[in-house]
Structures are given as structure tokens and as C-alpha cells.
Design an enzyme around this catalytic site. Structure first.
Site, short mmCIF file in Angstrom:
data_model
loop_
_atom_site.label_atom_id
_atom_site.label_comp_id
_atom_site.label_asym_id
_atom_site.label_seq_id
_atom_site.Cartn_x
_atom_site.Cartn_y
_atom_site.Cartn_z
N ASP A 46 -8.88 3.69 14.60
CA ASP A 46 -8.75 3.50 13.29
C ASP A 46 -9.47 2.16 13.02
O ASP A 46 -9.02 1.23 12.01
CB ASP A 46 -7.30 3.44 12.71
CG ASP A 46 -7.22 3.68 11.27
OD1 ASP A 46 -8.40 4.11 10.63
OD2 ASP A 46 -6.22 3.41 10.70
N LYS A 89 6.33 -5.87 8.50
CA LYS A 89 5.59 -4.63 7.92
C LYS A 89 6.66 -3.68 7.64
O LYS A 89 7.25 -3.19 8.78
CB LYS A 89 4.66 -4.24 8.68
CG LYS A 89 3.69 -2.87 8.12
CD LYS A 89 2.90 -2.52 9.22
CE LYS A 89 1.93 -1.15 8.88
NZ LYS A 89 1.10 -0.83 9.80
N THR A 105 4.97 -1.99 2.63
CA THR A 105 4.89 -3.56 2.10
C THR A 105 4.89 -4.31 3.29
O THR A 105 5.45 -4.15 4.33
CB THR A 105 5.96 -3.82 1.13
OG1 THR A 105 5.94 -2.80 0.20
CG2 THR A 105 5.71 -5.35 0.68
N GLY A 111 0.85 -1.17 -0.04
CA GLY A 111 0.10 -0.11 0.14
C GLY A 111 0.80 1.09 0.15
O GLY A 111 2.04 1.16 0.06
#
Length: 531
Positions: free
Chosen positions: A140, A42, A26, A22
Site C-alpha cells: 500500500d 491510531k 482517528t 479519516g
């Protein structure tokens, strides 16, 4: 794509291939060469032209995510194992999950039936309850941050925007982060937000799960902000009996939303295929005045989803897609969680202090059960217990073993009330399942398929206790593991007795688990009495 080729981070984590990508980075499939297991790594990508202040903010956000997630131990919260700094940027090492995000699942297939969305809600609400009990607000919750594993479990990911109690936010309040369609109105208005804000975001997420669109569909982030602030949600069309609950969760004012207890009760009924009982309506609260239109568009973050599978000592949760499996949940967050006929029984039994408990510093768990005592249940045991990397201990002999592990993160110095809330969330996380996978090489137990039971009442041990069992699923159908989760003052521990060689029957294994839990509770109470 990052272009890193089989690189090794911290002389330990070998990157194999990208799993997802994204705007923010990655996610890599990697091997932990120290422990011999696959993990997800990540990679937080920092643009080369990023100014020093923004670079530091992203760096700090990644470290905060690791620190906050590491504090939270819950089956529906992604586990962060490590954080590595390499080439002046952070890399988060996480558990490897297999499946896809809720967002991708709905967009690639179709909206989910209401009962399946309710089951997802049960798991994520439990995860949020554990986070809030630890003083952490996620901030979130959205479909892209709810991961659905191939075994049917819903996992909450990405704590990069989470806020802990007492944490200063002055460096991050100048801009809004998150996806506007899933940000509670009070946060869009510039307020800090709290647990009720996460509840609104969960309502919006479950709305997307059953409707295929967010509750305030819009063509742009600015339009989404405007609609969330000034308009009621789009009337649900596919949600069925889940619709009224979602509408209440999406009330524009926090005080107008239902309590976590009511939401948990309703979701549990819907997940089990029953019509939820009527709950008292929230106090009537007038909607906020629209006021001036929204200001400049808030930056919208793009988060990366951690994927893919691992087999561990912790059971992989069963698929709950099969119709007729009842998920029985009765919850009271923060005070009591019981699967008994008396919802106030725990409060009658114990007086929960708000002051720090007796165990302010880590206890050597292995010393709670000397080898000579453990050999009463493990005749072939050689030596003493071996500490585990999560602060627990295991006693392993051929074909059988004992284990004691902390049921949550850093419990030292917490209050008995906080420990009770952890006990509450631990009990909720024990959901009957159709198939689990686990292994324990030290007792010669390879990968095994099993099924677990719902929590059950057990004889008193410590201040509070419940039990559950694990049965071999494919061959013999016999009971192989029994657990007792016990609270002593401000500590909550999982105590287990495993016998895989067939030398003991079910009642003997259950009795062994309870005996071990009693040993642990007595040893802790003795330490507590001695000061």
C-alpha cells in the site's frame, strides 16, 4: 469525530486531542504516562452495523499492522510501540511525527522538484528494502502513506495491508485493498504481488510527487483500474531527469522493471543533483493482453496518517531541503551495500550462510561488557549496565555513556545473510544531516542540536563494521558521539560512545566507540565458540 474526552487507554495512554481523521478512524495526540512521552494513537473505528466477519477482518488487520511494523526497525519506517484492545477494538500506539503526508504536501502547495522527490525516494526505497529483507511486502505504498516530517525525513506508514512471507492470505484475497492509482497491474489482475509490486507503487508515488497527478489519472476507481491495466502512464511533463526512471519503474510487467539496485543508484545521483549514469535496460517484455474489462470496482481503503513530533534518544533527521547537500548513496539490496571503491568487497571477505546463525535466542547485551571493563572508558560509572526496553543496554556516568542496541527487530535465529542485508540497510540509513535533536538525561545531556556524518570505514570489528560521528551543532562544534555498527554472525548492533562534558577530544571518542565495538564482537564470538 470520536467524542472520547481525555480518556486513558490501558491505564497508560491519555488521549489529548485528535490530530487527523479519516473513514477508517482517528489519530490522536496522546501522552504515555508511564514513560512520560507524547505518542500518536491510531483509533481503528469499526462501524456499529458491521457484520461479525468484516469486524474480525478489520480487527485482524490492525493487529497485523502492529505485529509487522514492530518487526521492522528503520529510520524511514514509522515505529509502532504498542497495541491496545479497548471496548473490543484495537488502538495502535505509534511514534509521534511532525509534518504532513506527501499527498497533502503536494495538494496544499505544489508538485515537488525532481531532486526533492528523489531524496524522498531514497528514504522510502531504503525502508522497502528493509521490509523486503525481513520478508514483508507493504502492498500500500502511496502518497498518503509517505509522511514528510518537518525535519525533512520521509517515513513509510501504514502496514495494515502488508503481507509477510509464508502468511496465508486466503481470508483476504476475495477483495482488493488499496488505492487503484497506486496498485501495481499484477495485483489488479489478482496476483499476490511481491517486492516488484512495491517498486511500481513507489514509482507511481514519486510520479505524483513531481507531476501533481497519478500516472494514470482517472475520474473514478473503476476508470483508474481500467487505465492501469490497459494504458501506458501519462507522459511526465515536470519530472525532468527523473522521468525516464519513473517510466521504467511503471512497466506493466514486474520483470520489465529495473532492479532495486539500479533504482537506488539513480535516485541517489538525482538527489545529489547529478545526472544518473545509464543503467542497462530491463529485458524487453511484451505488455499483458488487456483481456476482459475489469470486474466490479475494488473497495478502496482510506488510511489514517500518523502525525506530529517527538524528541528521543534516536536523532531526529535533518532537513535536506537546502540546495547543495549531497546525498551519496550506493546500494545493492540483498547482497552487498558498500561505500567503497570495490562493490564486491564484502562478498570477498565473508561467506554468507543461509542457515540460522549462532544466536538463536536473545543474548543479555549488558553481560557483554562488565562494569569493570566499561569503567575503562567511564571512570565515574557506578554499577553495571542497565537494559533498555528494546533489548539493548546503556552504561551511564556523569557527562559520558556507552550504549549497545540491536540495529533491527527480532534478529534471533536469522541467518548471517539476513544479518548482512540488515547491515546493508542500516548503512544506507546513515545519511549526512544538517541538524539532529537528541537527549540523554542519565548522563546529564539535555536536548542538544547536532549534525551527523556519512558512514565511514573503520578498523575491522566483528565480521563487518562501519562508523559514523555526531558533532555538536550550535556552540562548540566538537564531536560528542561516535558509533560503530558491527555485524557478528547473525547479529547487527549499534555501539556508541558519548562524551558531552568536553573531557575527551574527537579521536579519543572515536577510539572509545571502536574499543567498545571490539569488546562486544569479542564477547559474542566467545559465546559463539562455546556453543
Amino acid at each position: 469525530m470520536s467524542g472520547i474526552d481525555t480518556r486513558v487507554l490501558a491505564s497508560r495512554y491519555r488521549l489529548l486531542n485528535p490530530l487527523a481523521e479519516g473513514g477508517a478512524g482517528t489519530v490522536w495526540l496522546a501522552t504515555d504516562e508511564t514513560l512520560g512521552r507524547d505518542v500518536a494513537v491510531k483509533e481503528v473505528r469499526l462501524p456499529p452495523d458491521l457484520d461479525p466477519v468484516k469486524r474480525q477482518e478489520l480487527f485482524a488487520s490492525a493487529l497485523r499492522e502492529a505485529n509487522l511494523a514492530a518487526r521492522l526497525k528503520h529510520p524511514s519506517i514509522v515505529t509502532v510501540h504498542d497495541v491496545v484492545i479497548d471496548q473490543e477494538r484495537p488502538w495502535l500506539v505509534m511514534e509521534l511525527l511532525s509534518g504532513a503526508s506527501l499527498e497533502r504536501t503536494v495538494r496544499d502547495r505544489s508538485p515537488l522538484p525532481a531532486h526533492q522527490a528523489a531524496r524522498i525516494g531514497v528514504g522510502i526505497l531504503s525502508a522497502l528494502g528493509a521490509a523486503h529483507a525481513a520478508g514483508v511486502v507493504h502492498h500500500d505504498v502511496k502518497p498518503g502513506n509517505v509522511f514528510l516530517t518537518r525535519t525533512g525525513k520521509a517515513v513509510l506508514t501504514d502496514f495494515g495491508f502488508a503481507v509477510a512471507d509464508g502468511e496465508a492470505t486466503s481470508g483476504r484475497t476475495g477483495h482488493l485493498v488499496g488505492s487503484p492509482n497506486y496498485i501495481a497491474p499484477e495485483r489488479l489482475r489478482g496476483e499476490r504481488g511481491g517486492p516488484a509490486s512495491d517498486l511500481w507503487s513507489l514509482g507511481a508515488t514519486l510520479y505524483f510527487a513531481v507531476e501533481g497527478v497519478p500516472p494514470h489519472p482517472a475520474e473514478s476507481p473503476i476508470a483508474a483500474i481500467s487505465r492501469v491495466l490497459t494504458e501506458p502512464p501519462r507522459p511526465p511533463e515536470r519530472a525532468g531527469e527523473l522521468g525516464p526512471l519513473l517510466t521504467r519503474m511503471l512497466h506493466p510487467i514486474p520483470e520489465g522493471r529495473p532492479s532495486f539496485e539500479d533504482v537506488a543508484r539513480s535516485l541517489g545521483e538525482l538527489a545529489a543533483g547529478r545526472t544518473p549514469a545509464e543503467t542497462p535496460a530491463a529485458p524487453s517484455v511484451p505488455p499483458p493482453s488487456p483481456g476482459p474489462g475489469p470486474g466490479p470496482a475494488a473497495p478502496v481503503s482510506v488510511s489514517v496518517r500518523p502525525p506530529e513530533p517527538r524528541l528521543s534518544r534516536t536523532a531526529l533527521w535533518a532537513a535536506v531541503e537546502t540546495a547543495g547537500i549531497a546525498v551519496v548513496v550506493a546500494v545493492t539490496f540483498g547482497v552487498t551495500f558498500l561505500l567503497t571503491s570495490d562493490p564486491t568487497a564484502a562478498e570477498k571477505r565473508v561467506r554468507l550462510s543461509e542457515s540460522p546463525g549462532a544466536f538463536a535466542t536473545p543474548v543479555n547485551v549488558c553481560e557483554l561488557i562488565p562494569g569493570a571493563m566499561a569503567r575503562q572508558l567511564l571512570p565515574a560509572l557506578a554499577g553495571e549496565g542497565k537494559p533498555t526496553n528494546d533489548g539493548g543496554c546503556q552504561w551511564a556516568a556523569r557527562g559520558m555513556g556507552l550504549e549497545v542496541r540491536l540495529s533491527g527487530g527480532d534478529q534471533w535465529g536469522k541467518s548471517p545473510r539476513q544479518a548482512h542485508e540488515l547491515f546493508v540497510n542500516r548503512r544506507q540509513s546513515v545519511i549526512p544531516s544538517g541538524e539532529n535533536a537528541w537527549s540523554w538525561p542519565e548522563i546529564q545531556a539535555g536536548i542538544r542540536s547536532s549534525r551527523s556524518t556519512a558512514p565511514t570505514a573503520v578498523k575491522p570489528a566483528g565480521d563487518e563494521a562501519f562508523g559514523y560521528d555526531v558533532y555538536e551543532n550550535r556552540k562548540t562544534g566538537r564531536l560528542e558521539q561516535s558509533y560503530v555498527v558491527v555485524r557478528v554472525d547473525n547479529l547487527v548492533l549499534d555501539v556508541g560512545y558519548t562524551v558531552v562534558d568536553g573531557s575527551k577530544d574527537g579521536p579519543a571518542i572515536q577510539a572509545g566507540a571502536h574499543t567498545t565495538a571490539t569488546w562486544v564482537a569479542n564477547a559474542l564470538n566467545k559465546q559463539k565458540a562455546s556453543g
